[in-house]
Design an enzyme around this catalytic site. Structure first.
Site, short mmCIF file in Angstrom:
data_model
loop_
_atom_site.label_atom_id
_atom_site.label_comp_id
_atom_site.label_asym_id
_atom_site.label_seq_id
_atom_site.Cartn_x
_atom_site.Cartn_y
_atom_site.Cartn_z
N SER A 237 18.26 57.01 -46.53
CA SER A 237 18.71 56.91 -45.15
C SER A 237 20.06 56.18 -45.10
CB SER A 237 17.62 56.21 -44.31
OG SER A 237 17.85 56.36 -42.93
N ASP A 456 14.19 66.95 -41.77
CA ASP A 456 14.43 65.51 -41.56
C ASP A 456 14.88 65.26 -40.13
OD1 ASP A 456 15.49 62.83 -41.61
OD2 ASP A 456 15.60 63.00 -43.79
N HIS A 486 11.23 62.16 -43.00
CA HIS A 486 12.48 61.47 -43.33
C HIS A 486 12.46 61.10 -44.80
CE1 HIS A 486 16.08 59.26 -42.67
NE2 HIS A 486 15.54 58.05 -42.65
#
Length: 517
Positions: A237, A456, A486
Site C-alpha cells: 500500500s 484492489d 487490498h
C-alpha cells in the site's frame, strides 16, 4: 474518517474480526543490555553519504520486546531495538530521533540473504506491532531473511503523534463529511483546521520532518546499520510509494524489492481521490455481483441508505452513539478491503435497512481503531501529518464543488465523500507540503517486482503499471493478479506467492506482464 489508503488487507481483516482494535505497539520498549543484544552483522561498508560517524557506526542494542497496555509482548523469537537518526536530514549532525525496530532472525539453514524490511502501509501503520502477526504469511521468506520492520518517524513508538483526545475524536464523528449547507460546510472546515492545529501542538518541530523522503533516508541508514549492502524490501500500500522514493534516492542500493497494492505515483490529490472512488466502487460492484444483485441497483440502494442517514442517524447498541452517514460509509469501506469481509457487510447492511446501525458502527470502529472502552488509535493522526507534509496541493472548496459531479458519476456511493475529502484533508494545514507527486524514477536500479490486483479497492490496479513505467525501463516488472482485496501476496494465489518467493529467495525475476488468475 481517514483517507482510504491505509494498510494491508491482513490488518483490515483483523480489525473486521475484532470490530474495534487499538493501535498499541507490542515492542515499543527494549532491553538494551549487554553484548548479547548486539547486532550480528554490524554496519555495512556502504554508509549513507553525509551521515556522521556517530550514527553510521552505531550498534543496535537488540533485546526482549515488551508489551504495552494494549498488546502483549510477542514471542521470544522477536527482538526490539532503537535506531538513532537525524531529526533533520538537512542537518545530520544535529538533533536525533529514535526509531523503534523489531526483528526475528532467519530460521533456515540454506544461507541467510540479509534483512527483509517491511512497511505495511498507511502512512502511519506501526510495523513493530504488525510484523509478528504477519510472520506466518511470510514464513517461507523467514527461512533466508531476518524479518525486520519499524515504526516510521511520527508513528507509534517512534515519537508517534496524537493530534486529538479520544473524547474530541468521538465528538467529531457528528461532523458531516459531505456538507450540504453553509453551516455544515463551515463546521467541516473548522474541524479540519482544528485537527491540524492539534497536530502542530503535539508534534512541534517534528511536524516538518516526517515526510516520505525523510523516512526513505532513515531506511538507508537502517540498511547500513543492519549490515546489508543492498536494501531488500517488501512494501504494501503506502509502503509502495515509500519503496519507490527509496529507489529514486538510492538506485544503486536496491536489492530485491517487492511493491504490492501499489499507490499510483503519478496521481495528484484529485487523481488519488478519483482513483479510490473508482477502486472502491469496482470492489463494491464485485461484492454486489457475488450476492446476485445488479451492481447499479445495489449501489443506488446503498446510496439511498446513506442519504437517509444524512438526514436521520440510526440508533445503535453502543450507548449514546448513533450511526451517522460518515460512520456508515466507513463501515462499508472496511469489509471491501478483503473478500473475507463480504459476509459481514451483507449482515450489516441488512441490519441497517431494518433500522439497527450497530453492525455498521462496529465495522467503522474497527477501521477507526476504536476499542470498546472508547479509546482510539493514532494511525489516522500520523497518516494525516505525513501525507499533508508530502503533498503541497490544497484544493479549495470551489475546486472541489466543480469536481463533485464527476466524482459522483464515478461512484454514487463513495464519490461525494472522496471529493469533499480533497478540500478538508489538509485544509488550513500549518506546514507546507513538499511536492505534487512523488519522484520514483530509478534508472540503473535492480529489477523491482510490482504487483497489481485487479480487484484492489484502495490502490486500484492501474497504479501498478504506472509505478513500473515511472521506475523506468528494465526496472519495474509488473505481476498481475485477477483477485479481490487490498494486496495480493498471501491472499490465496499460489501463482502470486510462488512468483514472489522465487524472486526473493532465488533472484528469479518473473516475465514482465505475467498474469495470475
Amino acid at each position: 474518517m481517514a483517507r482510504l489508503v491505509r494498510w494491508t488487507a491482513l490488518t483490515a481483516a483483523a480489525a473486521l474480526l475484532t470490530a474495534g482494535c487499538s493501535s498499541g505497539s507490542s515492542g515499543d520498549d527494549q532491553d538494551d543490555g549487554g553484548t548479547e543484544g548486539a547486532s550480528s552483522a554490524g554496519p555495512s561498508a556502504a554508509a549513507p553519504p553525509g551521515v556522521p560517524d556517530s550514527l553510521a557506526s552505531q550498534t543496535l542494542g537488540w533485546g526482549r520486546c515488551k508489551g504495552t497496555a494494549d498488546s502483549p509482548a510477542p514471542g521470544g523469537d522477536w527482538q526490539c531495538a532503537t535506531l538513532e537518526a537525524p531529526l533533520d536530514w538537512a542537518e545530520p549532525d544535529g538533533e536525533t530521533i529514535g526509531l523503534a525496530l523489531i526483528r526475528a532472525k532467519t530460521t533456515g539453514d540454506d544461507g541467510r540473504i540479509g534483512s527483509l524490511l517491511f512497511n505495511f502501509g498507511g502512512p502511519g501503520g506501526s510495523g513493530v506491532s504488525m510484523m509478528p502477526s504477519y510472520a506466518d504469511t511470510v514464513s517461507s521468506l523467514h527461512e533466508r531473511y531476518d524479518l525486520v520492520s519499524w515504526d516510521p518517524r511520527g508513528v507509534a513508538a517512534s515519537e508517534g503523534i496524537r493530534c486529538r483526545a479520544d473524547e474530541a475524536i468521538e465528538d467529531a464523528e457528528s461532523v458531516d463529511s459531505t456538507p450540504d449547507t453553509a453551516a455544515e460546510e463551515q463546521a467541516y472546515l473548522k474541524d479540519a483546521a482544528d485537527f491540524g492545529a492539534g497536530c502542530q501542538k503535539a508534534a512541534g518541530k517534528l511536524m516538518e520532518h516526517v515526510s516520505t523522503t525523510d523516512t526513505a533516508r532513515d531506511m538507508d541508514l537502517m540498511r547500513h546499520v543492519l549490515g546489508d549492502e543492498k536494501m531488500h524490501y517488501f512494501g504494501i500500500s503506502y509502503g509502495t510509494e515509500l519503496g519507490g522514493v527509496y529507489a529514486h534516492l538510492f538506485p544503486g542500493r536496491v536489492g530485491r524489492v517487492i511493491l504490492d497494492a501499489v499507490v499510483d505515483p503519478g496521481a495528484d490529490t484529485m487523481g488519488h481521490a478519483e482513483n479510490q472512488a473508482r477502486g472502491f466502487q469496482r470492489a463494491l460492484d464485485d461484492y454486489l455481483k457475488s450476492t446476485g444483485q445488479d451492481p447499479k441497483q445495489g449501489s443506488r440502494e446503498i446510496a439511498d441508505l446513506l442519504e437517509r442517514l444524512d438526514a436521520k442517524p440510526l440508533p445503535t447498541s453502543s450507548q449514546g452513539r448513533e450511526l451517522t452517514q460518515t460512520l456508515a460509509l466507513t463501515g462499508i469501506v472496511l469489509p471491501l478491503y478483503s473478500k473475507d469481509g463480504w459476509p459481514a457487510l451483507t449482515s450489516a447492511l441488512a441490519a441497517a435497512e431494518e433500522g439497527d446501525g450497530s453492525e455498521l458502527l462496529a465495522l467503522a470502529d474497527g477501521y477507526n481503531e476504536r476499542d470498546p472502552s472508547g479509546r482510539y488509535g493514532t494511525t489516522t493522526h500520523s497518516q494525516r501529518v505525513i501525507s499533508c507534509l508530502d503533498d503541497k496541493q490544497r484544493p479549495t472548496v470551489d475546486e472541489t464543488r466543480k469536481l463533485l459531479p464527476r466524482f459522483e458519476k464515478v461512484s454514487p456511493v463513495f464519490g461525494a465523500f472522496l471529493g469533499w475529502d480533497t478540500a478538508g484533508w489538509c485544509h488550513d494545514w500549518p506546514v507546507a507540503g513538499q511536492h505534487e507527486t512523488p519522484e520514483v524514477s530509478a534508472p540503473g536500479a535492480a529489477p523491482i517486482l510490482v504487483i497489481g490486483n485487479t480487484g484492489d479497492p484502495a490502490t486500484p490496479y492501474e497504479g501498478a503499471r504506472r509505478m513500473a513505467d515511472e521506475l523506468g525501463a528494465d526496472v519495474g516488472v509488473v505481476l498481475t493478479w485477477k483477485g479481490e482485496g487490498h494486496g495480493a501476496y498471501g491472499s490465496g494465489s499460489d501463482c502470486v506467492d510462488s512468483a514472489v518467493d522465487g524472486y526473493l529467495l532465488k533472484g528469479t525475476v518473473p516475465k514482465d506482464g505475467k498474469v495470475c488468475s
